[in-house]
Design a protein around this motif. Structure first.
Motif, PDB file in Angstrom:
ATOM      1  N   GLY A   3       9.493  31.832 -23.617  1.00 50.97           N
ATOM      2  CA  GLY A   3      10.189  31.927 -24.892  1.00 50.97           C
ATOM      3  C   GLY A   3      10.631  33.339 -25.183  1.00 50.97           C
ATOM      4  N   ALA A  45       9.898  30.440 -31.119  1.00 49.43           N
ATOM      5  CA  ALA A  45       9.087  29.259 -31.416  1.00 49.43           C
ATOM      6  C   ALA A  45       9.735  28.466 -32.555  1.00 49.43           C
ATOM      7  N   GLU A  46       9.236  27.251 -32.774  1.00 49.57           N
ATOM      8  CA  GLU A  46       9.711  26.425 -33.885  1.00 49.57           C
ATOM      9  C   GLU A  46       8.803  26.558 -35.109  1.00 49.57           C
ATOM     10  N   VAL A  48       5.340  29.231 -36.522  1.00 55.69           N
ATOM     11  CA  VAL A  48       4.262  30.202 -36.336  1.00 55.69           C
ATOM     12  C   VAL A  48       3.403  30.181 -37.596  1.00 55.69           C
ATOM     13  N   SER A 123       4.181  22.162 -26.934  1.00 55.09           N
ATOM     14  CA  SER A 123       3.734  23.481 -26.469  1.00 55.09           C
ATOM     15  C   SER A 123       3.024  24.203 -27.612  1.00 55.09           C
ATOM     16  N   HIS A 124       1.857  24.750 -27.288  1.00 52.94           N
ATOM     17  CA  HIS A 124       1.054  25.395 -28.333  1.00 52.94           C
ATOM     18  C   HIS A 124       0.239  26.516 -27.726  1.00 52.94           C
ATOM     19  N   ALA A 141       1.363  29.659 -32.438  1.00 51.64           N
ATOM     20  CA  ALA A 141       2.802  29.443 -32.239  1.00 51.64           C
ATOM     21  C   ALA A 141       2.991  28.081 -31.587  1.00 51.64           C
ATOM     22  N   GLN A 142       3.997  27.306 -32.044  1.00 49.56           N
ATOM     23  CA  GLN A 142       4.173  25.945 -31.557  1.00 49.56           C
ATOM     24  C   GLN A 142       5.639  25.613 -31.343  1.00 49.56           C
ATOM     25  N   SER A 143       5.848  24.640 -30.460  1.00 49.76           N
ATOM     26  CA  SER A 143       7.188  24.144 -30.179  1.00 49.76           C
ATOM     27  C   SER A 143       7.100  22.669 -29.822  1.00 49.76           C
ATOM     28  N   PHE A 149       5.961  27.908 -23.603  1.00 51.60           N
ATOM     29  CA  PHE A 149       5.397  29.250 -23.613  1.00 51.60           C
ATOM     30  C   PHE A 149       4.812  29.611 -22.260  1.00 51.60           C
ATOM     31  N   ASP A 153       3.797  35.231 -22.841  1.00 47.91           N
ATOM     32  CA  ASP A 153       3.895  34.978 -24.282  1.00 47.91           C
ATOM     33  C   ASP A 153       2.509  35.009 -24.932  1.00 47.91           C
TER      34      ASP A 153
END
Length: 417
Positions: A3, A45-46, A48, A123-124, A141-143, A149, A153
């Motif tokens: 990312g 990320a999407e 945080v 993803s986390h 942080a997540q996506s 990630f 990262d």
């Protein structure tokens, strides 16, 4: 897939740290929201979050959250507050201090169903948040994209979390200073208002007592015993109000260094009996235990004031049908005789959070009436005598206030009253 942007890892780290340092010393939530936004851009990320642990509720709360659709959805679902007992990767990181990273959160055993199914997180990564040397939360942080990630990262997040800890500590200190200044201002305003009020009340009490005395003489001449009894009760109430006014004015004297005592030999046992007889009520009686005579060198009027405040406080917190005990004793401490006056009640006890401030000005507990001066004045009278005033309140209820003073009197010089 990483990312990170195209710029070097070191450059992005320094840029993020510099921007964190530029954050204004705002309130805690605003500071952590801004830190979350910085991390969001640095990691693509999407969402945080900066979680802080609430020890009272044993919950990790997202105090700082990026303002994104995923962040808003998390709040609407109530997933911004995660009880540690419920488990999940964020709780595990907080409990162990070990970092976490996955590109397939739906395959992680024990992950919270709301995170996987409601938020759709795949993803986390998360690291522990250390503030002033203590693990206090988690940075996450997540996506919704799988395998988003990288290990770089995660190392970046770990490095930045140290600076977020510093930002959090700074914001907490600012809040503490602001809160302390506000409390100080309120206390000063209350002291000024109460002092003015006390002076005004005293101006009204003198003519009121004179009028009661005139009514008493008429009742005696006319032989009206019922009126005399009512006048006795009214006079006692006015005297108690006068004592409250004196207490209020004594606060001002203490602040100005004008509070003085005149020690002389006195009988504490006689004082205890007088106080018990004067303050006992039909619903809460006051008993005295101890020797028939107990001599000490003290200011009788001031000691009476302290004891009456302690007993009044005990009566106020005692349930009907229970008694308040004044217990007298003496013992040798460091080769000097000390006398102890214990005031014991059977009420609910002092709340643990109140114990450290119980002898401060304007501190009251629960729904108790009063302005919170009695215990403060009692403690200062004790200090003026070279004595101590302590409280013991066990978890099962009740409280014992102990006034312990040297029988031979206060030291010749006291640096501070």
């Amino acid at each position: 897939m990483s990312g990170m942007k195209a710029s070097s890892k070191e450059g992005r780290l320094m840029e993020t740290l510099e921007r964190l340092l530029e954050l204004p010393a705002a309130d805690l939530r605003q500071s952590l929201n801004q830190a979350s936004e910085l991390l969001l851009g640095a990691l693509d990320a999407e969402k945080v979050d900066v979680f802080l642990f609430d020890p009272a509720r044993k919950t990790l709360n997202a105090i700082g959250t990026s303002n994104t659709p995923l962040g808003r959805l998390q709040r609407s679902l109530g997933l911004d507050a995660q009880p540690v007992a419920n488990g999940g990767s964020i709780a595990d990181v907080f409990k162990t201090g070990d970092p976490h990273i996955t590109g397939h959160a739906d395959q992680v055993p024990g992950e919270l169903p709301g995170v996987v199914h409601e938020l759709g997180i795949r993803s986390h990564m998360a690291v522990a948040l250390v503030i002033d040397g203590e693990r206090r939360g988690v940075v996450s942080a997540q996506s919704t994209k799988p395998a988003f990630f990288s290990d770089d990262d995660l190392r970046f997040l770990g490095a930045v979390s140290h600076w977020i800890g510093a930002v959090t500590h700074r914001a907490e200190l600012v809040e503490q200073v602001t809160s302390a200044a506000l409390a100080q201002g309120r206390r000063q305003a209350a002291e000024e208002l109460i002092t003015v009020l006390a002076h005004d009340l005293r101006n009204y009490l003198a003519p009121l007592m004179s009028r009661l005395e005139l009514l008493r003489r008429r009742a005696e001449l006319d032989g009206r015993p019922d009126d005399l009894r009512d006048l006795d009760r009214a006079t006692y109430s006015i005297e108690r109000l006068g004592q409250l006014v004196s207490d209020l004015l004594d606060v001002g004297r203490l602040e100005q260094g004008l509070f003085e005592i005149a020690p002389a030999s006195m009988d504490l046992a006689a004082l205890a009996r007088d106080t018990a007889q004067a303050l006992g009520t039909p619903s809460v009686d006051v008993r005295v235990e101890g020797p028939a005579e107990l001599t000490a060198v003290a200011d009788k009027a001031r000691l009476r004031q302290a004891l009456e405040n302690l007993v009044s406080n005990a009566i106020k917190h005692s349930p009907a049908g229970k008694s308040v005990l004044i217990r007298l004793s003496s013992e040798l401490l460091t080769d000097k005789e000390h006398v102890h006056i214990d005031v014991v009640d059977h009420g609910a006890g002092v709340p643990p959070e109140l114990l450290p401030r119980i002898f401060d000005r304007f501190v009251t507990g629960g729904n108790a009436a009063g302005v919170g001066l009695g215990l403060y004045l009692a403690s200062r009278i004790a200090a003026a005598h070279g004595a101590t005033l302590t409280v013991n309140s066990p978890p099962d209820g009740g409280a014992t206030f102990r006034l312990s003073l040297p029988a031979s009197g206060p030291p010749e010089r006291l640096d501070e009253v």
